[in-house]
Motif scaffolding. Structure first.
Motif, PDB file in Angstrom:
ATOM      1  N   VAL A  54      45.189  41.714  34.501  1.00 50.45           N
ATOM      2  CA  VAL A  54      44.476  42.389  35.531  1.00 50.45           C
ATOM      3  C   VAL A  54      45.207  43.715  35.545  1.00 50.45           C
ATOM      4  CG1 VAL A  54      43.777  42.122  37.865  1.00 50.45           C
ATOM      5  CG2 VAL A  54      44.007  40.114  36.363  1.00 50.45           C
ATOM      6  N   ILE A  55      44.343  44.831  35.626  1.00 52.49           N
ATOM      7  CA  ILE A  55      45.007  46.225  35.719  1.00 52.49           C
ATOM      8  C   ILE A  55      44.295  46.849  36.592  1.00 52.49           C
ATOM      9  CG2 ILE A  55      46.080  46.008  33.248  1.00 52.49           C
ATOM     10  CD1 ILE A  55      43.451  47.877  32.434  1.00 52.49           C
ATOM     11  N   GLY A  56      44.838  48.169  36.961  1.00 53.07           N
ATOM     12  CA  GLY A  56      43.962  49.096  37.817  1.00 53.07           C
ATOM     13  C   GLY A  56      44.059  50.376  37.585  1.00 53.07           C
ATOM     14  N   LYS A  57      44.007  51.404  38.457  1.00 56.11           N
ATOM     15  CA  LYS A  57      43.798  52.809  37.964  1.00 56.11           C
ATOM     16  C   LYS A  57      45.324  53.253  37.176  1.00 56.11           C
ATOM     17  CE  LYS A  57      42.892  57.402  40.112  1.00 56.11           C
ATOM     18  NZ  LYS A  57      41.755  57.730  39.227  1.00 56.11           N
ATOM     19  N   TRP A 101      39.603  44.891  35.543  1.00 57.20           N
ATOM     20  CA  TRP A 101      40.060  45.980  36.370  1.00 57.20           C
ATOM     21  C   TRP A 101      40.047  45.337  37.875  1.00 57.20           C
ATOM     22  CZ3 TRP A 101      41.512  51.229  35.406  1.00 57.20           C
ATOM     23  CH2 TRP A 101      41.584  51.585  34.001  1.00 57.20           C
ATOM     24  N   GLN A 102      40.909  45.311  38.536  1.00 64.18           N
ATOM     25  CA  GLN A 102      41.048  45.108  39.892  1.00 64.18           C
ATOM     26  C   GLN A 102      40.413  46.327  40.607  1.00 64.18           C
ATOM     27  OE1 GLN A 102      44.726  44.381  41.768  1.00 64.18           O
ATOM     28  NE2 GLN A 102      43.780  43.222  43.637  1.00 64.18           N
ATOM     29  N   LYS A 103      39.254  46.227  41.225  1.00 65.04           N
ATOM     30  CA  LYS A 103      38.634  47.411  41.784  1.00 65.04           C
ATOM     31  C   LYS A 103      39.190  48.035  42.846  1.00 65.04           C
ATOM     32  CE  LYS A 103      33.998  45.499  40.037  1.00 65.04           C
ATOM     33  NZ  LYS A 103      34.701  44.315  39.311  1.00 65.04           N
ATOM     34  N   GLU A 104      39.949  47.219  43.668  1.00 62.27           N
ATOM     35  CA  GLU A 104      40.749  47.555  44.737  1.00 62.27           C
ATOM     36  C   GLU A 104      41.915  46.944  45.058  1.00 62.27           C
ATOM     37  OE1 GLU A 104      38.805  48.067  48.629  1.00 62.27           O
ATOM     38  OE2 GLU A 104      36.723  48.037  47.766  1.00 62.27           O
ATOM     39  N   GLY A 109      47.040  37.955  45.366  1.00 58.21           N
ATOM     40  CA  GLY A 109      46.255  36.740  45.465  1.00 58.21           C
ATOM     41  C   GLY A 109      44.758  37.403  45.056  1.00 58.21           C
ATOM     42  N   ASP A 110      44.238  38.428  45.445  1.00 59.03           N
ATOM     43  CA  ASP A 110      43.095  39.021  45.165  1.00 59.03           C
ATOM     44  C   ASP A 110      43.176  39.444  43.428  1.00 59.03           C
ATOM     45  OD1 ASP A 110      40.538  40.283  45.758  1.00 59.03           O
ATOM     46  OD2 ASP A 110      41.717  42.132  44.862  1.00 59.03           O
ATOM     47  N   ALA A 111      44.384  39.707  42.919  1.00 58.83           N
ATOM     48  CA  ALA A 111      44.234  40.154  41.676  1.00 58.83           C
ATOM     49  C   ALA A 111      44.072  38.844  40.859  1.00 58.83           C
ATOM     50  CB  ALA A 111      45.677  40.839  41.173  1.00 58.83           C
ATOM     51  N   VAL A 112      44.755  37.765  41.277  1.00 59.68           N
ATOM     52  CA  VAL A 112      44.737  36.561  40.634  1.00 59.68           C
ATOM     53  C   VAL A 112      43.181  35.904  40.444  1.00 59.68           C
ATOM     54  CG1 VAL A 112      45.533  33.959  40.345  1.00 59.68           C
ATOM     55  CG2 VAL A 112      46.864  35.802  40.989  1.00 59.68           C
ATOM     56  N   SER A 113      42.603  36.425  41.583  1.00 58.59           N
ATOM     57  CA  SER A 113      41.065  35.675  41.729  1.00 58.59           C
ATOM     58  C   SER A 113      40.171  36.471  40.811  1.00 58.59           C
ATOM     59  CB  SER A 113      40.557  36.262  42.973  1.00 58.59           C
ATOM     60  OG  SER A 113      40.343  37.372  43.306  1.00 58.59           O
ATOM     61  N   TYR A 114      40.543  37.481  39.953  1.00 63.60           N
ATOM     62  CA  TYR A 114      39.857  38.106  39.152  1.00 63.60           C
ATOM     63  C   TYR A 114      39.791  37.409  37.796  1.00 63.60           C
ATOM     64  CZ  TYR A 114      38.725  42.493  41.506  1.00 63.60           C
ATOM     65  OH  TYR A 114      38.215  43.529  42.364  1.00 63.60           O
ATOM     66  N   ALA A 115      40.614  36.440  37.615  1.00 66.10           N
ATOM     67  CA  ALA A 115      40.843  35.745  36.509  1.00 66.10           C
ATOM     68  C   ALA A 115      39.930  34.456  36.607  1.00 66.10           C
ATOM     69  CB  ALA A 115      42.307  35.357  36.358  1.00 66.10           C
ATOM     70  N   ARG A 116      39.118  34.253  37.501  1.00 72.01           N
ATOM     71  CA  ARG A 116      38.305  32.993  37.414  1.00 72.01           C
ATOM     72  C   ARG A 116      37.541  32.621  36.470  1.00 72.01           C
ATOM     73  NH1 ARG A 116      36.519  29.943  43.130  1.00 72.01           N
ATOM     74  NH2 ARG A 116      36.151  27.901  41.939  1.00 72.01           N
ATOM     75  N   SER A 117      36.772  33.680  36.152  1.00 70.53           N
ATOM     76  CA  SER A 117      35.716  33.494  35.150  1.00 70.53           C
ATOM     77  C   SER A 117      36.472  33.418  33.781  1.00 70.53           C
ATOM     78  CB  SER A 117      34.646  34.659  35.082  1.00 70.53           C
ATOM     79  OG  SER A 117      35.554  35.908  34.763  1.00 70.53           O
ATOM     80  N   HIS A 118      37.562  33.989  33.350  1.00 68.13           N
ATOM     81  CA  HIS A 118      38.194  33.716  31.982  1.00 68.13           C
ATOM     82  C   HIS A 118      38.808  32.525  32.034  1.00 68.13           C
ATOM     83  CE1 HIS A 118      40.168  35.349  28.434  1.00 68.13           C
ATOM     84  NE2 HIS A 118      41.089  34.682  28.913  1.00 68.13           N
TER      85      HIS A 118
END
Length: 292
Positions: A54-57, A101-104, A109-118
């Motif tokens: 999970v990466i960002g800008k 990409w973590q949009k914001e 915890g929010d970053a980890v939540s981006y992994a749910r679909s994977h």
């Protein structure tokens, strides 16, 4: 069987500015190897080759590091630098690495939540991208946690003993011992004062989670710094189902600040076959000159 890992690497790395303005903190080198590569190698050595980052800008360098560079490979091949060629091929081929990409930047915890679909409906490993864990037993720390999770059928957080006077720097576990290294978690306390700390066992940057952690993250409101905190979701989880803590058989090397980053580099350089002797001599020279 745990097949997948998540590595969050989206933060700004503000403690290392201006270096990290365009360079990801996770790409800072430990001697000659990016920190995040060492984290990936731990996952691979634990038997995990499906990894989501999970990466960002300003994190594009991480993607490029784990991708193939055909021009560089050809250059090394033509010059007969086979050892270097093998090294860079190893980096791009050791795992199937995916990126999201973590949009914001709304917290770990929010970053980890981006992994749910994977991840889907599977248990998974979570490895923080700025923390290196050196195993003392020969078994990678992530694998140690995987073994404990399989035995106890629950989520597991890696723990490291810290000096009692430093507990206010870390998340601390409140738990009941099951055996010499494993605890049933009662609660987690974020950065308690030494007089209020239930133990001196601190989070060490590695976790095994059952997939329902995503449900608890969805229920978790914004906490400290107005962010979604992983610790808050873990506290909720521990109240309703078994969660375990495990003292690692190893040592944590944190590169989260400049001093620890320098210490970690010196530590690994003193183990490097080409550097340990000349560096040892240089350190002795520095120390000798200081006290003359």
């Amino acid at each position: 069987m745990i097949r997948k890992a998540v590595i969050p690497a989206a933060g700004f790395g503000t403690r290392f500015l201006p270096l990290t303005k365009a360079q990801p903190k996770e790409m800072l080198p430990i001697v000659d190897t990016p920190t995040i590569q060492m984290v990936v190698e731990e996952a691979v050595e634990s038997g995990i080759t499906d990894i989501l980052m999970v990466i960002g800008k300003s994190k594009r360098a991480i993607e490029e590091h784990f991708d193939r560079n055909f021009e560089l490979e050809q250059e090394l091949a033509e010059k007969g630098k086979t050892a270097l060629l093998d090294q860079i091929k190893h980096v791009s081929g050791m795992a199937e690495i995916h990126f999201i990409w973590q949009k914001e930047l709304n917290g770990l915890g929010d970053a980890v939540s981006y992994a749910r679909s994977h991840i889907g409906n599977e248990p998974f490993a979570l490895l923080l991208g700025d923390t290196i864990l050196e195993s003392y037993s020969g078994v990678p720390v992530t694998k140690q946690l995987m073994n404990i999770s399989e035995k106890h059928q629950g989520s597991v957080v890696a723990l490291e003993e810290v000096p009692p006077e430093k507990v206010n720097r870390y998340g601390i576990m409140d738990g009941t011992a099951i055996d010499a290294r494993v605890y049933r978690v009662n609660d987690f306390i974020e950065k308690p004062e030494p007089t209020d700390a239930p133990s001196n066992l601190a989070f060490a940057g590695r976790y095994i989670f059952m997939p329902d952690i995503f449900d608890f993250l969805m229920q978790t409101g914004r906490g400290k710094h107005n962010e979604i905190q992983l610790t808050d979701a873990m506290r909720q989880m521990a109240q309703s189902r078994p969660m375990f803590g495990a003292r690692i058989e190893g040592k944590r090397h944190d590169i989260g600040n400049k001093l620890d980053f320098i210490k970690t580099n010196i530590y690994y350089a003193l183990k490097h076959p080409e550097l340990k002797e000349p560096l040892s001599e240089y350190i002795k020279e520095l120390v000798g000159n200081r006290f003359q």
